[in-house]
Design an enzyme around this catalytic site. Structure first.
Site, mmCIF file in Angstrom:
data_model
loop_
_atom_site.group_PDB
_atom_site.id
_atom_site.type_symbol
_atom_site.label_atom_id
_atom_site.label_comp_id
_atom_site.label_asym_id
_atom_site.label_seq_id
_atom_site.Cartn_x
_atom_site.Cartn_y
_atom_site.Cartn_z
ATOM 1 N N THR A 31 0.821 -1.205 0.000
ATOM 2 C CA THR A 31 0.000 0.000 0.000
ATOM 3 C C THR A 31 0.857 1.258 0.000
ATOM 4 O O THR A 31 1.992 1.249 0.486
ATOM 5 C CB THR A 31 -0.930 0.042 1.216
ATOM 6 O OG1 THR A 31 -0.137 0.041 2.417
ATOM 7 C CG2 THR A 31 -1.899 -1.115 1.220
ATOM 8 N N GLU B 40 -4.701 4.245 3.211
ATOM 9 C CA GLU B 40 -3.763 3.302 2.603
ATOM 10 C C GLU B 40 -4.339 2.778 1.298
ATOM 11 O O GLU B 40 -5.428 2.206 1.283
ATOM 12 C CB GLU B 40 -3.494 2.143 3.554
ATOM 13 C CG GLU B 40 -2.887 2.583 4.876
ATOM 14 C CD GLU B 40 -2.737 1.429 5.848
ATOM 15 O OE1 GLU B 40 -1.659 0.813 5.856
ATOM 16 O OE2 GLU B 40 -3.711 1.140 6.577
ATOM 17 N N ASN C 236 0.930 4.787 1.727
ATOM 18 C CA ASN C 236 0.365 5.382 2.942
ATOM 19 C C ASN C 236 0.247 6.892 2.769
ATOM 20 O O ASN C 236 1.244 7.587 2.544
ATOM 21 C CB ASN C 236 1.254 5.065 4.141
ATOM 22 C CG ASN C 236 1.388 3.567 4.351
ATOM 23 O OD1 ASN C 236 0.396 2.855 4.330
ATOM 24 N ND2 ASN C 236 2.617 3.088 4.542
#
Length: 332
Positions: A217, A264, A219
């Site tokens: 992911t 995310e 962030n």
């Protein structure tokens, strides 16, 4: 400071730097946070007048939000912070924007001084367009009727645009859109905006747990006053190399650390390095609320389901408007 823009859209942040090429133009006046369908009724009226008279068309807007200036302990969450707002005004087809600093001294200006010194003396406007609820000057003495009378006395036209309503005859407002985001009603928020709501954020380093789970992911920190409901979202994301589809989680990760709030994003078709990039994230739909899972395996199984649902939601989207089409670059 706002970034330098291409020569077809001019941005000034003070009266002293207002470009001469916009003088004598049609001005649309308002805060325009969100540049939603109600705001665009004002902008469209200004554009119609400008095209009909061959005058430039520009927006006059104010930063920070007046409600934040008068109540700093309760700042207003911005649907479109300054850079995004000018991006939107440019996308609407305007020739430029005058983004004036708003403070208590400016708010205390007499209404006549606003007309004589700014609208006439500096901008030399040919026409002013505002919404039905726009007021200016000390004690909000500059009402729509006041502006009409000032225009008639000083030789510029005035158009007051009446309130825009949705299909349920409720007024379209930035407050309703913020409330819709807070309720997870992305469909309503986007319908009131007339485009998919978006935000910009710079990718920061995280604990890289998503990579271990098979779902790396990016962030993204959100504004501390963001009302967005915690949960899972289908998104379209613009990176430095173009647009990508994805699924996102907004919240505190209760399965692991219940830590600081983060947005995310997992991109379905991306394998490069996003650290340091500023991403533009468009919300397509809200999928479910944030939940705690008994194991990492249970979480991954749910993430598989979320990804499939996000892909289906993204595949089914249709443009909400020509502006939405332009912003999402579906015609690229």
């Amino acid at each position: 400071m706002l970034p330098a823009d291409s020569t077809d859209f001019l941005i000034a942040e003070t009266l002293e730097t207002f470009p001469s090429s916009l003088k004598g133009g049609v001005v649309a006046i308002g805060n325009f946070d969100g540049v939603h369908r109600g705001h665009r009724a004002v902008l469209d009226a200004a554009l119609g007048l400008g095209h009909g008279t061959h005058h430039p068309v520009f927006a006059m807007t104010f930063e920070p939000h007046p409600r934040t200036v008068f109540n700093p302990s309760r700042p207003v969450f911005r649907l479109t912070p300054p850079v995004q707002k000018t991006d939107m005004l440019k996308a609407c087809g305007l020739d430029g924007a005058l983004v004036l600093p708003f403070n208590k001294d400016f708010a205390g200006m007499e209404a006549d001084a606003f007309v004589q010194d700014i609208l006439i003396g500096t901008l030399g406007i040919s026409h002013a367009v505002t919404g039905y609820d726009f007021h200016f000057g000390r004690a909000r003495q500059g009402t729509p009727d006041y502006l009409r009378a000032a225009g008639a006395s000083n030789g510029f036209g005035v158009t007051i645009v009446q309130r825009a309503e949705d299909e349920g005859a409720e007024v379209i407002s930035s407050t309703r859109i913020r409330d819709s985001l807070g309720a997870g009603d992305i469909a309503q928020a986007n319908a009131l905006l007339g485009y998919r709501w978006f935000f910009d954020a710079k990718v920061q380093h995280g604990d890289k747990r998503g990579r271990d789970l098979g779902y790396p992911t990016a962030n993204l920190p959100m504004a501390p006053d963001s009302p967005l409901l915690h949960g899972i979202y289908a998104v379209k994301v613009k990176t430095e190399d173009g647009w990508h589809d994805g699924v996102a989680s907004y919240g505190r990760r209760p399965t692991f650390d219940n830590g600081a709030v983060l947005f995310e994003v997992h991109l379905f078709d991306y394998s490069g390095d996003l650290y340091g990039q500023t991403l533009r994230v468009h919300l397509i739909s809200y999928l479910r609320g944030e939940a705690k899972f008994e194991s990492a395996e249970a979480l991954v199984a749910q993430m598989d389901l979320d990804s499939a649902e996000a892909k289906a939601a993204i595949a089914s989207i249709t443009p909400l408007s020509g502006l939405d089409l332009k912003l999402l670059e579906l015609d690229r």
